[in-house]
Design a protein around this motif. Structure first.
Motif, PDB file in Angstrom:
ATOM      1  N   LEU A  11       0.824  -1.204   0.000  1.00 53.77           N
ATOM      2  CA  LEU A  11       0.000   0.000   0.000  1.00 53.77           C
ATOM      3  C   LEU A  11       0.864   1.261   0.000  1.00 53.77           C
ATOM      4  CD1 LEU A  11      -3.043   0.601   0.149  1.00 53.77           C
ATOM      5  CD2 LEU A  11      -2.751   0.946   2.593  1.00 53.77           C
ATOM      6  N   GLY A  15       1.159   4.108  -2.824  1.00 54.06           N
ATOM      7  CA  GLY A  15       0.988   5.539  -2.533  1.00 54.06           C
ATOM      8  C   GLY A  15       2.138   6.343  -3.085  1.00 54.06           C
ATOM      9  N   LEU A  18       1.928   6.719  -6.750  1.00 52.19           N
ATOM     10  CA  LEU A  18       0.937   7.709  -7.166  1.00 52.19           C
ATOM     11  C   LEU A  18       1.502   9.120  -7.044  1.00 52.19           C
ATOM     12  CD1 LEU A  18      -2.367   6.236  -5.741  1.00 52.19           C
ATOM     13  CD2 LEU A  18      -1.685   6.470  -8.128  1.00 52.19           C
ATOM     14  N   PHE A  21       3.869   9.605  -9.820  1.00 54.15           N
ATOM     15  CA  PHE A  21       3.121   9.739 -11.078  1.00 54.15           C
ATOM     16  C   PHE A  21       2.580  11.156 -11.234  1.00 54.15           C
ATOM     17  CE2 PHE A  21      -1.257   9.193 -12.928  1.00 54.15           C
ATOM     18  CZ  PHE A  21      -0.838   9.031 -14.229  1.00 54.15           C
TER      19      PHE A  21
END
Lengths: 720, 240
Positions: A11, A15, A18, A21
């Motif tokens: 997880l 995160g 992301l 990104f």
């Protein structure tokens, strides 16, 4: 527990991915859709074209403080992004430098010395900080040793909010930058580049008879000389032909059909007729040279041709000729001062603001219609603001400018407002143009337009209070300030896009369809007052704000119109007014006029607006810029008109967008009703939803029918 | 996919079987209309746009969205249906997605109830529909992010009140780090970073009428992350 920690690790990694990104995407600004109607947040095609056509380097400096007013801080990246887009579009021609002069002494010094960029004090009122912050917020565009500077006021629009705060937004930065680019780049172009920029060749046709009156005999030779010089420069881009229709009937017919060139004669003597015309043609425009003038030389012909070329080639700054009334002191003040034996001060100009603002877009030339030489050939569009008692000779110059193919924007109604010691006064204005206009098919009526859709004005009021009379101001609807909105903005491109135009103490225009048809002119309505508007000629009523819309006789009044086509000269078959003679030369009789009027214009454009106050300094400093005022929009409307007369649509699109607030149609009543309706509809929808659901639920039969008591066995649950 | 749909339908029915849906929808549209007409003074502002609505949406959602998500898992835990649910053939992520879609659907209905406003405004003036579309798209995205946060919080507790308050706090923090009142306290570079992290500042950008891939990715990331965290929480609770 190993499973749990590996899950948490997954997880956490997801995160982080992301975040990475999003950071990666941050530099990627290409993928966006601008849903706004006017593409408010996208670079316009006109900007793209102008930026891509840059031939020399331009540097744009953004002077911003790191530490700035909180409401300005979010705007800095927006400005920087836009500047970067210019740089990206230009393919290396535009250089962008974002500088914080607060961090760098020498940069601050340079900004001040070179461009006059200073810090601005901004008031802060946050919970944690109060007082004043000094910050830089300027953009400078430099081209060679020329520059344009945009300060805080040029860049930012501040709008008060009902809760006492302010909404701070960027104004139309793209428009400011693009017009500066356009101006700065175009005004540098010299005449040697002229022919490079013309796409299709230009042709000069000289129609000259053998037997010209003596005074004009030199002129064909002057034209030939000028043509030879231009041919040398322009090569294939400049064609010259000389024809003599006076000996060739077929040719005369053709020339009449093509240019409406009829034989001319000097004055009223009849004399023998002759041809002396010069026509300049490119693909989309014809202009007429004014040749029947003793003063014509090879040099003036060449200048006139070069001016015409400049007009028709893209990439040259347009010249707007401005005709404004001679400033004068109010009579009363003059009398007073004279009585006191004081020297008369310089009277204040009436249209200085609009001149200053138009200078940002165009070359402005002050034109005096009384000047013996007429309107200079360099003028691309002639803007006449509040003409007053034009002498005949001035009228002749105006007429002949139009006949040459010049474009004219005429602003002025039958009345004009003044504010003096006694308060507001409205005086009748005699333009001296009435006959000329009605000859073309336009009449400006001698009445005032009143409209129920209007701008409110601050009216002083005296109220009786316990402490005695008190003077207060109240915003009162004032029917003489006509707010032209919505369907009143008849023309989409020029007017509707502006959002609103305010015409002040204007007069109705009527069109004479027969006259228009006789000249084959096309008329295009631009502005109209609302359905609930009427006319009145009582100028004493203008200081009353109480008004009632008459029961009858209300209808939209035409307030601005554009005419296109080939205009017929007012001086066709009329005596040409004599030239003004210098007093020293006044030795008896004035010599008879030797002028020969051009009788028909090539395809050209004339705009008539029945008001000049809408652009006056009086309006710009008072009602036009207070709450609900329209001066900003009026200026845009004028710029649109100028560009339209020049067939230059580049800026029309960018200029208007976002500039006008989209205002609600004013309404006095029914607000409560509308509000209630807005609550009622969702409430009803919700109620409907609930009822529907409730009735559906009642109709649903249980999947398992209830069985009589006592017969329950064991199976029910497992089969479900 | 079918199972997600089945879960979503079950949850949506559950919303409408209890007064929650009606209370939420009523409070939502009344609050939205009240701020539009009264607090942001639509009539006296006199401008034909919907800023009065969209300015208040991020804050309104912070207050109201947790009410939709607080019971999503907390209720199951309290009623003891949690164990039953997790033993169903549906997988955890199908349950999470189904519940998410149900709550999103309800929020969409709430937003749809305010659609009367743009029609009113366009009737009274020349409304630019671009920012309106942008505003509603932005509101849906923002709502999705908050709903994902809310569901995650709900999955971690069995106390609805706690779930409500915690979700509100987290949503408020996500919103608050981007607002000017907070970023003004920071040095400028950090301020810019926080502005780009805040849910409200992104929303404003979309509500202008500009749909930017970066903003979409941002909301998708937040929603995706918290939904994944919900799934993880369920797994952990089952294993523990």
């Amino acid at each position: 527990m190993g499973r749990i920690s590996s899950l948490l690790l997954t997880l956490a990694l997801a995160g982080l991915n992301l975040v990475a990104f999003n950071l990666l995407l941050d530099g990627f600004s290409g993928a966006r859709v601008d849903l706004t109607e006017e593409r408010l947040y996208s670079i316009s095609p006109a900007t793209k074209r102008i930026v891509r056509s840059l031939e020399d380097d331009v540097t744009i400096y953004g002077y911003f403080s790191q530490r700035t007013h909180p409401q300005l801080a979010p705007l800095v990246p927006q400005v920087a992004d836009l500047l970067e887009e210019y740089a990206a579009l230009s393919g290396g021609r535009v250089h962008v430098e974002i500088i914080d002069p607060g961090e760098d002494e020498s940069a601050a010094e340079e900004a001040r010395e070179r461009f006059g960029v200073e810090m601005m004090p901004f008031r802060m009122a946050s919970k944690y900080e109060a007082g004043v912050v000094n910050a830089y917020f300027s953009v400078v565009l430099r081209y060679g040793d020329q520059y344009e500077r945009y300060g805080f006021r040029d860049l930012i629009r501040v709008e008060p909010l009902p809760d006492g705060n302010f909404d701070v937004r960027l104004r139309n930065l793209e428009y400011d930058l693009t017009r500066a680019l356009k101006k700065v780049v175009y005004s540098f172009r010299g005449s040697e580049e002229l022919f490079e920029r013309v796409e299709s060749p230009m042709r000069l046709t000289l129609l000259a008879s053998e037997g010209l009156p003596e005074i004009f005999q030199e002129i064909p030779e002057a034209v030939r000389t000028a043509a030879a010089e231009l041919q040398e420069k322009g090569g294939e881009k400049f064609l010259f032909r000389e024809l003599d229709p006076s000996t060739d009937d077929a040719l005369a017919d053709e020339m009449y059909r093509k240019y409406q060139a009829a034989p001319m004669s000097v004055g009223f003597f009849g004399g023998e007729s002759f041809y002396l015309y010069g026509f300049l043609e490119t693909e989309d425009r014809v202009e007429q040279l004014y040749l029947a003038d003793e003063g014509i030389s090879a040099a003036t012909v060449r200048e006139a041709i070069e001016d015409a070329l400049r007009r028709q080639a893209p990439g040259f700054l347009k010249t707007v000729g401005l005709v404004v009334p001679e400033p004068e002191l109010p009579e009363e003040l003059m009398r007073q001062l004279q009585m006191q034996g004081q020297r008369l001060p310089q009277p204040p100009p009436e249209f200085e603001q609009v001149r200053r603002l138009l200078e940002l877009d165009y070359q402005i030339a002050s034109v005096d219609l009384n000047d013996a030489a007429g309107v200079p050939t360099e003028v691309d569009t002639l803007v006449v603001l509040r003409p007053e008692n034009l002498p005949d000779r001035a009228l002749y110059h105006l007429d002949q400018y139009l006949m040459r193919g010049g474009r004219v924007i005429l602003c002025g109604g039958a009345f004009s407002a003044k504010l003096d010691a006694q308060g507001l006064r409205v005086d009748a204005v005699e333009s001296g143009l009435d006959d000329w206009l009605s000859h073309l098919g336009v009449t400006i009526e001698k009445t005032l337009v009143l409209d129920d859709r209007n701008q409110s004005m601050l009216i002083p009021q005296t109220q009786m209070t316990a402490l005695g009379p008190m003077r207060t101001f109240a915003l009162e609807p004032y029917p003489y300030l006509v707010a032209v909105q919505e369907e009143g903005l008849v023309n989409d491109q020029l007017a509707r896009a502006v959002g609103a135009v305010g015409l002040y103490w204007s007069s109705p225009i009527s069109l004479d369809e027969e006259r228009l048809a006789a000249q084959e002119l096309n008329s295009m309505e631009l502005l109209r007052s609302s359905e609930r508007s009427w006319v009145d000629d009582d100028t004493t009523a203008i200081s009353f704000v109480d008004y009632e819309v008459p029961e009858e006789g209300t209808e939209p009044q035409l307030l601005a119109v554009a005419l296109t086509g080939r205009f017929e000269s007012y001086f066709n078959e009329r005596e040409i007014p004599a030239r003004e003679i210098l007093p020293a030369m006044d030795a008896g009789e004035a010599p008879p006029s030797t002028d020969v009027a051009l009788t028909r214009s090539p395809e050209t454009r004339l705009v008539v607006v029945s008001d000049a106050d809408f652009l006056s300094d009086f309006v710009a400093t008072t009602i036009g810029t207070t709450e609900g005022g329209f001066f900003e929009e009026n200026l845009i409307f004028m710029q649109n008109l100028i560009d339209w007369t020049n067939l230059d649509n580049d800026m029309i699109g960018i200029r208007s967008r976002g500039a006008a607030l989209r205002r609600l149609a004013p309404r006095e009543s029914g607000k409560g009703m509308i509000e209630a309706l807005n609550y009622a509809v969702p409430a009803l929808v919700l109620l409907g939803l609930a009822t529907l659901r409730w009735s559906r639920r009642r109709n649903v039969r249980p999947v398992v029918a209830p069985r009589p008591l006592g017969t329950i066995h064991s199976s029910g649950r497992t089969e479900g | 996919m079918n199972r997600i749909r089945a879960v979503a339908r079950r949850e949506l029915n559950a919303y409408f079987d209890s007064p929650i849906a009606y209370v939420f929808l009523t409070v939502f549209f009344v609050a939205a209309l009240f701020t539009f007409f009264n607090i942001n003074a639509f009539f006296s502002r006199g401008v034909a746009d919907l800023r009065g609505l969209f300015d208040s949406i991020p804050f309104l959602m912070v207050l109201l969205v947790p009410a939709l998500t607080m019971r999503l898992w907390a209720e199951e835990t309290r009623q003891g249906t949690f164990e039953m649910l997790v033993t169903l053939p549906a997988r955890d992520r199908e349950l999470v997605l189904g519940k998410f879609l149900a709550s999103w659907g309800l929020l969409a209905i709430g937003l749809a109830l305010t659609l009367i406003l743009p029609f009113t405004v366009s009737f009274m003036g020349d409304l630019d529909w671009g920012p309106v579309i942008g505003g509603y798209v932005g509101a849906l995205l923002l709502g999705a992010a908050y709903l994902a946060v809310g569901q995650f919080v709900s999955a971690t507790t069995e106390n609805q009140i706690l779930a409500f308050i915690l979700a509100m706090v987290v949503c408020f923090v996500l919103y608050g780090i981007g607002v000017d009142a907070f970023t003004n306290l920071l040095p400028d570079r950090t301020a810019a970073l926080f502005r780009s992290l805040g849910t409200g500042s992104r929303f404003e950008s979309i509500a202008r009428g500009v749909i930017d891939l970066r903003d979409l990715a941002y909301y998708a990331s937040i929603s995706g992350f918290f939904l994944a965290a919900s799934v993880a929480t369920l797994k952990i609770r089952r294993w523990a």
